[in-house]
Design a protein around this motif. Structure first.
Motif, mmCIF file in Angstrom:
data_model
loop_
_atom_site.group_PDB
_atom_site.id
_atom_site.type_symbol
_atom_site.label_atom_id
_atom_site.label_comp_id
_atom_site.label_asym_id
_atom_site.label_seq_id
_atom_site.Cartn_x
_atom_site.Cartn_y
_atom_site.Cartn_z
ATOM 1 N N ASN A 99 0.351 -0.151 8.081
ATOM 2 C CA ASN A 99 0.465 0.337 6.822
ATOM 3 C C ASN A 99 0.994 1.220 6.687
ATOM 4 O OD1 ASN A 99 -1.547 2.481 8.070
ATOM 5 N ND2 ASN A 99 -3.235 0.949 7.527
ATOM 6 N N GLY A 100 1.140 2.248 5.979
ATOM 7 C CA GLY A 100 1.968 3.273 5.934
ATOM 8 C C GLY A 100 1.877 4.601 6.687
ATOM 9 N N GLN A 101 0.472 4.327 6.923
ATOM 10 C CA GLN A 101 -0.563 5.897 7.654
ATOM 11 C C GLN A 101 0.402 5.371 9.626
ATOM 12 O OE1 GLN A 101 -1.914 8.083 6.975
ATOM 13 N NE2 GLN A 101 -1.482 8.813 8.697
ATOM 14 N N VAL A 102 0.438 3.934 9.792
ATOM 15 C CA VAL A 102 0.583 3.225 11.223
ATOM 16 C C VAL A 102 2.121 3.629 10.856
ATOM 17 C CG1 VAL A 102 0.562 1.785 12.351
ATOM 18 C CG2 VAL A 102 -1.434 1.706 11.708
ATOM 19 N N LEU A 103 2.917 3.179 10.452
ATOM 20 C CA LEU A 103 4.407 4.106 10.602
ATOM 21 C C LEU A 103 4.424 5.153 10.286
ATOM 22 C CD1 LEU A 103 6.372 1.127 8.407
ATOM 23 C CD2 LEU A 103 6.050 1.257 10.548
ATOM 24 N N PRO A 122 -7.299 1.173 3.332
ATOM 25 C CA PRO A 122 -7.897 0.775 2.282
ATOM 26 C C PRO A 122 -7.426 -1.179 1.915
ATOM 27 C CG PRO A 122 -6.196 2.577 1.686
ATOM 28 C CD PRO A 122 -6.440 2.313 2.749
ATOM 29 N N THR A 123 -5.706 -1.266 2.425
ATOM 30 C CA THR A 123 -4.655 -2.169 2.003
ATOM 31 C C THR A 123 -5.264 -3.688 3.227
ATOM 32 O OG1 THR A 123 -3.370 -1.574 4.038
ATOM 33 C CG2 THR A 123 -2.389 -1.294 1.477
ATOM 34 N N GLY A 161 0.746 -1.306 0.187
ATOM 35 C CA GLY A 161 -0.226 0.161 -0.173
ATOM 36 C C GLY A 161 0.907 1.230 0.261
ATOM 37 N N GLY A 162 2.119 1.144 0.060
ATOM 38 C CA GLY A 162 3.244 2.098 0.090
ATOM 39 C C GLY A 162 2.622 3.395 1.353
#
Lengths: 202, 571
Positions: free
Chosen positions: B165-169, B159-160, B141-142
């Protein structure tokens, strides 16, 4: 440069020289600064709580009308009085009476433990969960975040208790105990605000 | 008597810390020396500056044509998110903390920061944050695509469906960066309040120290609010609470309040130390005392206070009630007063001075001129009717890049050049420095000036493609962006080669007046053998009065003007 100026600078220099070696004083100052900063996190949660409560008239999850206040009140009294107990412990340490310090520190820990236990009992009996609307979220966020602080306080007190058995540990002052005690008072003050917001203001 | 000591080995002044190598390898150790940590901060963050800059050049490459042809739109979203996040959390904050770390103890005559180990821990969190940020390019998901402001409800979509995911990171990275900043702020505030050398009263403390104090106080009162908001956001994404999720009854506007309550003052966290550096650099290179030193110093604290009361001007278009808009319009414009005081003081400082157009002076003057321009467009944006008109357009992008690149990055360059001889004992190459300045100044104007007309014409921000009528301005901006990328090359060449083989210039090549120039270059361990006894205020150019009443480093013979009475005709 006039003579008075030289003298006043000399006096100031002595004072400052003293301060420079006062590492414990630095630590205490820094710790108070940290606690003030930490309180802003709670402040932001409190603000969120007030905004949500005032803008959503029916924000309780379905079937919930309010919170039981009796057990939490007992819990509050225990936690608030533990602040005095840890103060007594600190006074004992100040007078170099180690056993008095240990006993009262243990009492503080027991009271903190009782508070956490009471909190757990209350949580398990509630009909709503973390995901149940804004009220559920805010309730568990505030009490949980505060509970984490109580737990941290108890862990710090355990550490202080263990350290008190190292001989010569207090030869250079007892900043650790002072900080633990400050932290405990901080946790108490936060709880009083929290109790007022969640339980009193219904 | 055999005495087994549990204490750390004694630190010998003038010798490296026990166990620390005295060569370049010390920059790769867990050193507690504030000077090593300062350089660690500066070099690490410059590395991330290059990464963030590369991302921005890919974006400018995309925008050189009106169509979305170079990268996918989702990739473009990820690019501007990571560009903003890396530039703020990995470059501007840490590099200024690094400069502050290096300079504050030297300027206040302290041997180190108040909590050296905490200082080292704060630094070593920075690479961790960087790794987390960059790792988000590798997860499914990038990276996060919700911008560096991470507004819900966009940011709480997943979405993934993966938990990682990128947001959590992104939130984890920002949280760790926040912990590092809070620890740094506690350290700075304690150091400045309690470690000033004998005789250094508040109004003998250099303006840079005042500005760092102001900036770090903002971190202390502002950052926890963002932390609170980020915790709630993380719970919304992971557990599924409803704080900011409108479909579950939440209030996404509240997140904007939490976010901007910190992130607007965060601009002042970045600009205040730069103001402080301008205030230090101009007197040295114009050979005049800082005009209105006390007022400039106090205005830093005034900015600290006022900046906490302006955050809603980012939310004029977020269904904010009218009374609130008017109130925050007025407070936002109030910030112009302390900023104006500073600009007035700087102009009056160089007025009639013997100006030497060295590289740091050029960067400082360039930074101030850019700041003036950015400040004026800032007043435009503080005004509700204009803001609503240009909201979410390139006008805003142009404005804040003029602040961040035009003023702050130029100020950082000015500071690095100015204190380079102090940090290394060697002089940079003036010709390369001037080339760097010319490329940076032209590049800034070429990149960010065209964004203003494009924005006034209505070009929205955060888009990968645009209408043909904006093409002219975008081509110009893209060319400028590549020029800015090019401008870092002479800087890197200059820094590396002059650090290795630049001319050795002694302890005070600028003939500057300040405690940091009273020690050797680079300063010895613990900075001063004997704490300096300060007997007069800073910036004593042409005043014929000594700065200190003792000899802080008796071993150093080469003592600059600061110690003895100065010849006023020379200065």
């Amino acid at each position: 440069m006039t003579a008075e100026r030289v003298i006043s600078q000399d006096v100031e220099a002595t004072v400052r020289q003293h301060q420079e070696h006062d590492a414990a004083g630095n630590s205490k100052f820094g710790f108070i600064v940290f606690l003030l900063s930490e309180s802003v996190i709670f402040l932001s949660f409190f603000t969120g709580y007030i905004v949500y409560k005032t803008t959503n008239p029916d924000w309780y999850p379905p079937g919930v009308t309010g919170l039981e206040t009796r057990e939490p009140l007992i819990n509050t009294l225990v936690l608030v009085s533990s602040s005095f107990v840890i103060y007594v412990a600190e006074r004992y340490l100040h007078d170099k009476k180690l056993w008095g310090f240990r006993i009262f520190l243990l009492a503080t820990m027991a009271m903190g433990g009782y508070f956490l236990l009471g909190q757990a009992v209350e949580w398990s009996s509630l009909p709503f969960g973390f995901k149940d609307g804004l009220f559920g979220g805010m309730f568990y966020l505030l009490t949980g975040f505060h509970g984490l602080h109580v737990l941290t306080g108890i862990l710090l007190q355990t550490l202080m208790l263990g350290r008190s058995f190292i001989s010569g540990n207090y030869d250079n002052g007892f900043f650790g105990v002072e900080a633990t005690s400050l932290f405990w008072h901080f946790v108490d003050v936060i709880w009083i605000v929290l109790y007022t917001l969640i339980y009193v203001w219904q | 008597m055999t005495n087994i000591s549990l204490e750390a080995p004694e630190v010998v002044r003038g010798q490296p810390y026990p166990g620390a190598p005295d060569n370049w390898k010390r920059f790769f150790t867990f050193s507690t020396d504030h000077k090593v940590i300062g350089i660690q901060y500066i070099v690490t963050s410059f590395f991330f500056f290059l990464i963030g800059g590369t991302l921005s050049m890919i974006m400018r490459g995309e925008l050189i044509t009106p169509d979305a042809d170079l990268v996918d739109r989702t990739v473009y979203n990820a690019l501007f998110t990571m560009h903003g996040s890396i530039m703020l959390f990995m470059w501007t904050f840490p590099v200024l903390v690094g400069l502050g770390n290096y300079l504050v103890p030297l300027m206040i005559g302290a041997r180190d920061m108040a909590f050296p180990r905490l200082n080292a821990v704060s630094f070593w969190m920075v690479p961790v944050v960087g790794v987390l940020m960059l790792a988000s390019f590798l997860v499914p998901g990038g990276p996060s695509q919700s911008g560096w402001w991470a507004y819900p409800p966009v940011s709480i979509q997943n979405p993934t469906g993966n938990l990682l995911n990128g947001q959590v990171l992104w939130i984890l990275a920002v949280a760790i960066s926040g912990v590092s900043s809070i620890m740094g702020a506690v350290n700075f505030v304690t150091t400045i309040f309690r470690m000033r050398t004998p005789g250094m009263t508040w109004f003998r403390t250099p303006a840079f120290v005042w500005s760092v104090l102001g900036a770090q106080l903002i971190q202390l009162y502002g950052l926890p609010a963002l932390t609170g908001g980020a915790v709630m956001l993380l719970l919304d994404i992971t557990i599924g609470t409803s704080f900011f999720a409108p479909e579950r009854g939440g209030n996404p506007i509240l997140y904007q309040h939490f976010f901007w309550f910190y992130s607007h003052p965060a601009v002042y966290v970045m600009i205040l130390p730069v103001f402080g550096m301008f205030s230090e650099i101009l007197p040295v290179h114009a050979r005049k005392p800082l005009f209105g030193y006390r007022v400039i110093a106090a205005s830093s604290i005034l900015i600290t206070v006022v900046s906490g009361l302006v955050w809603v001007h980012h939310m004029f278009a977020s269904a904010t009630p009218s009374w609130m808009r008017i109130l925050f319009m007025v407070t936002s414009m109030l910030v112009a007063i302390p900023s104006g005081i500073k600009v007035f003081g700087w102009v009056a400082t160089i007025w009639g001075g013997k100006i030497r157009f060295t590289t740091p002076m050029l960067f400082a003057l360039g930074g101030i001129s850019n700041w003036l321009f950015a400040g004026i467009t800032g007043i435009f944006l503080a005004s509700v009717p204009i803001d609503i008109h240009v909201n979410n357009t390139y006008f805003v992008v142009g404005h804040f890049h003029y602040v961040l690149y035009g003023a702050i990055v130029m100020g950082i360059y000015a500071g690095i050049y100015h204190w380079f001889p102090k940090m290394t004992g060697r002089m940079y190459y003036e010709g390369l420095g001037k080339l760097h300045f010319a490329l940076t100044y032209l590049g800034t104007a070429l990149t960010f000036l065209p964004m203003h007309p494009a924005g006034l014409m209505g070009m929205p921000r955060r888009v990968a493609s645009y209408d043909l009528e904006f093409a002219y301005w975008n081509v110009l901006a893209s060319l400028g962006g590549f020029l800015l990328g090019l401008s870092t090359l002479p800087f890197i060449l200059n820094m590396v080669s002059s650090w290795i083989r630049g001319e050795k210039v002694g302890n005070n090549p600028w003939r500057a007046y300040g405690l940091e120039w009273l020690t050797s270059s680079p300063p010895t361990v613990e900075n001063f053998e004997e704490l300096p006894l300060v007997v007069s205020g800073p910036y004593g150019y042409g005043r014929n009065q000594p700065l200190v009443g003792n000899t802080p480093n008796p071993g150093l013979t080469e003592f600059p003007e600061s110690l003895t009475a100065m010849q006023s005709d020379e200065l």
